[in-house]
Design an enzyme around this catalytic site. Structure first.
Site, mmCIF file in Angstrom:
data_model
loop_
_atom_site.group_PDB
_atom_site.id
_atom_site.type_symbol
_atom_site.label_atom_id
_atom_site.label_comp_id
_atom_site.label_asym_id
_atom_site.label_seq_id
_atom_site.Cartn_x
_atom_site.Cartn_y
_atom_site.Cartn_z
ATOM 1 N N ARG A 31 0.824 -1.219 0.000
ATOM 2 C CA ARG A 31 0.000 0.000 0.000
ATOM 3 C C ARG A 31 0.855 1.265 0.000
ATOM 4 N NH1 ARG A 31 -4.704 -2.367 3.871
ATOM 5 N NH2 ARG A 31 -6.096 -2.913 2.172
ATOM 6 N N LYS A 202 -19.335 -15.498 0.952
ATOM 7 C CA LYS A 202 -20.763 -15.168 1.015
ATOM 8 C C LYS A 202 -21.360 -14.633 -0.282
ATOM 9 C CE LYS A 202 -21.031 -13.936 5.865
ATOM 10 N NZ LYS A 202 -21.169 -12.768 6.740
ATOM 11 N N GLY A 355 -8.215 -8.491 -1.074
ATOM 12 C CA GLY A 355 -7.012 -8.947 -0.366
ATOM 13 C C GLY A 355 -6.633 -10.391 -0.663
ATOM 14 N N GLY A 378 -13.300 -3.484 -0.684
ATOM 15 C CA GLY A 378 -14.683 -2.996 -0.688
ATOM 16 C C GLY A 378 -14.894 -1.850 -1.663
HETATM 17 P P1 AMP Z 1 -14.745 -13.104 1.155
HETATM 18 O O1 AMP Z 1 -14.229 -12.245 2.268
HETATM 19 O O2 AMP Z 1 -16.243 -13.196 1.078
HETATM 20 O O3 AMP Z 1 -14.096 -12.807 -0.179
HETATM 21 O O4 AMP Z 1 -14.321 -14.573 1.535
HETATM 22 C C1 AMP Z 1 -13.002 -15.000 1.662
HETATM 23 C C2 AMP Z 1 -12.986 -16.273 2.467
HETATM 24 O O5 AMP Z 1 -13.799 -17.227 1.830
HETATM 25 C C3 AMP Z 1 -11.615 -16.891 2.596
HETATM 26 O O6 AMP Z 1 -11.212 -16.776 3.935
HETATM 27 C C4 AMP Z 1 -11.834 -18.330 2.196
HETATM 28 O O7 AMP Z 1 -11.231 -19.243 3.074
HETATM 29 C C5 AMP Z 1 -13.331 -18.477 2.260
HETATM 30 N N1 AMP Z 1 -13.821 -19.543 1.390
HETATM 31 C C6 AMP Z 1 -13.597 -19.722 0.088
HETATM 32 N N2 AMP Z 1 -14.162 -20.849 -0.343
HETATM 33 C C7 AMP Z 1 -14.757 -21.427 0.715
HETATM 34 C C8 AMP Z 1 -15.493 -22.615 0.910
HETATM 35 N N3 AMP Z 1 -15.728 -23.455 -0.101
HETATM 36 N N4 AMP Z 1 -15.967 -22.897 2.152
HETATM 37 C C9 AMP Z 1 -15.728 -22.054 3.175
HETATM 38 N N5 AMP Z 1 -15.034 -20.899 3.057
HETATM 39 C C10 AMP Z 1 -14.555 -20.599 1.839
#
Ligand code: AMP
Length: 397
Positions: A31, A202, A355, A378
């Site tokens: 950064r 999510k 990230g 974000g």
């Molecule tokens: P996000 O902050 O929504 O981009 O999510 C990132 C997180 O999603 C990371 O810490 C990953 O470990 C988690 N992730 C990715 N795929 C899976 C999965 N199949 N099951 C559970 N967590 C996941």
């Protein structure tokens, strides 16, 4: 960027929210590095610079006695690296507002650099307080915003402070200009086919983004934990995989909408499934919609990797945000790493943000082969969703 700044004091909002280890040493300088071109240009144009930034969440993570941890959340930890990078002394101001701070910044000589203490030591920063912003504004004759990572916040230092400068005395920094230009490149007339790859935990976080990309992407790849909500929507068996029950209907709508719009919604046909959320769990390959009871999908499988790579090979534009599996665990990192490498080998334009995706690109050693690596998480998502970001609007209006 601003012109005619010889002898002016430029108040510059930067994103110095870098990770530190227990000894307060910076573990990833990206950064800071990404904003150095802006700072070097301001200095070579004859300005002095007053830097302001936030650092962590000092008001959320207070000490047991209720006080702010002014050591842990002090920006003083970035001073040595910044001074070395700029090849000059960086003065540090223990408070971002107040008489003492003003006495330091009032009489700067061209070429001098001052870093103000963490703006988030004050609740007024996040509240976008006008008086607080007015106090910050006193430090500069001009304002430059180079903190794209914080541009989605209507905070005092990222947005409100800009009200105190005339249009000719405020501008984006070089990094911010690049971020905006590259995000627009994806959204307006992308080279085709345009492939959007979204992963992460999510659906709820990415739903607007997916909806928006329905309008202009040719292929939307959904990977990671959020793909299982889609498999549930198709009446698949997903075992203990992540699922947001409230979003199953919406996922069903999106599947239908993709057909209607002629968008190829690419869901991972197979997954690496595990009998526990652990790197030491047993794991095997399974069709993503036929996961055994008690098991969970933690990565995309070999067929899914091949399908996504085939799309990437054809792509004229690729945008990627979010890991395709639990890449923090080595047994479930393959999908994410393979996709990072595949994007890097594509000759079209690629934009990677967030990230985790950026970490995967760095860990795969292919960062230099990516078209543009965004510093925004974000902020990038909101910009791509088509929202007006307060940090951008404040400069443009
Ligand atoms: P996000 O902050 O929504 O981009 O999510 C990132 C997180 O999603 C990371 O810490 C990953 O470990 C988690 N992730 C990715 N795929 C899976 C999965 N199949 N099951 C559970 N967590 C996941």
């Amino acid at each position: 960027m601003l012109s005619n700044i010889q002898g002016k004091r430029v108040l510059c909002r930067v994103d110095f929210n870098v990770p530190l280890n227990a000894a307060f040493e910076i573990t990833d300088t990206t950064r800071i590095d990404r904003t150095l071109p802006t700072l070097r240009q301001l200095l070579s144009d004859g300005a002095s610079i007053i830097l302001m930034a936030h650092f962590g969440r000092p008001l959320k993570k207070k000490k047991d006695d209720g006080s702010i941890d002014t050591e842990k959340y002090s920006l003083i930890h970035v001073v040595p690296y910044l001074a070395k990078s700029l090849g000059r002394e960086v003065l540090f101001c223990e408070d971002c507002i107040g008489e003492k701070a003003i006495s330091i910044t009032a009489n700067l000589e061209p070429g001098q650099v001052v870093l103000l203490e963490n703006t988030r030591f004050y609740p007024e920063e996040k509240n976008g307080d006008l008086d607080f912003a007015a106090k910050l504004a006193k430090h500069g004759d001009a304002y430059v915003n180079d903190a794209f990572g914080a541009a989605h916040r209507a905070h005092a230092s990222t947005s409100i402070v800009a009200n105190f400068f005339e249009p000719e005395n405020k501008s984006f920094g070089l990094l911010m200009e690049e971020e905006i230009a590259n995000a627009k490149k994806v959204m307006k007339n992308p080279a085709r086919p345009c492939v959007a790859i979204f992963g992460g935990a999510k659906v709820s976080d990415k739903i607007k983004l997916i909806e928006r990309f329905m309008d202009f992407a040719d292929t939307i790849v959904i990977g990671g934990g959020m793909s299982y909500t889609f498999f549930k929507a198709m009446e698949g068996e997903i075992g203990r995989s992540l699922c947001e029950d409230d979003y199953v209907n919406l996922a069903r709508d999106l599947i239908e909408r993709a057909k209607e719009y002629g968008v190829n919604l690419l869901l991972p046909k197979d997954s690496i499934i595990a009998d526990d959320f652990s790197n030491t769990a047993n794991f095997k390959i399974s069709p993503s919609g036929e996961i055994d009871e008690g098991w969970m999908g933690l990565d995309i499988g070999p067929q899914a990797i091949a399908d996504i790579k085939a799309s990437i090979r054809q792509a004229g534009t690729i945008i990627w945000n979010g890991p395709l599996g639990v890449f923090e665990m080595s047994n479930f990192a393959k999908g994410t790493m393979e996709i990072a490498k595949s994007i890097a080998s594509n000759d079209g334009f690629s934009l990677v943000g967030g990230g985790d995706s950026v970490a995967a690109v760095n860990a795969s050693g292919v960062a230099d082969k990516i078209g543009f690596i965004s510093t925004g998480g974000g902020a990038l998502l909101e910009f791509l969703e088509g929202k007006s970001l307060p940090g951008i609007k404040a400069i443009e209006s």
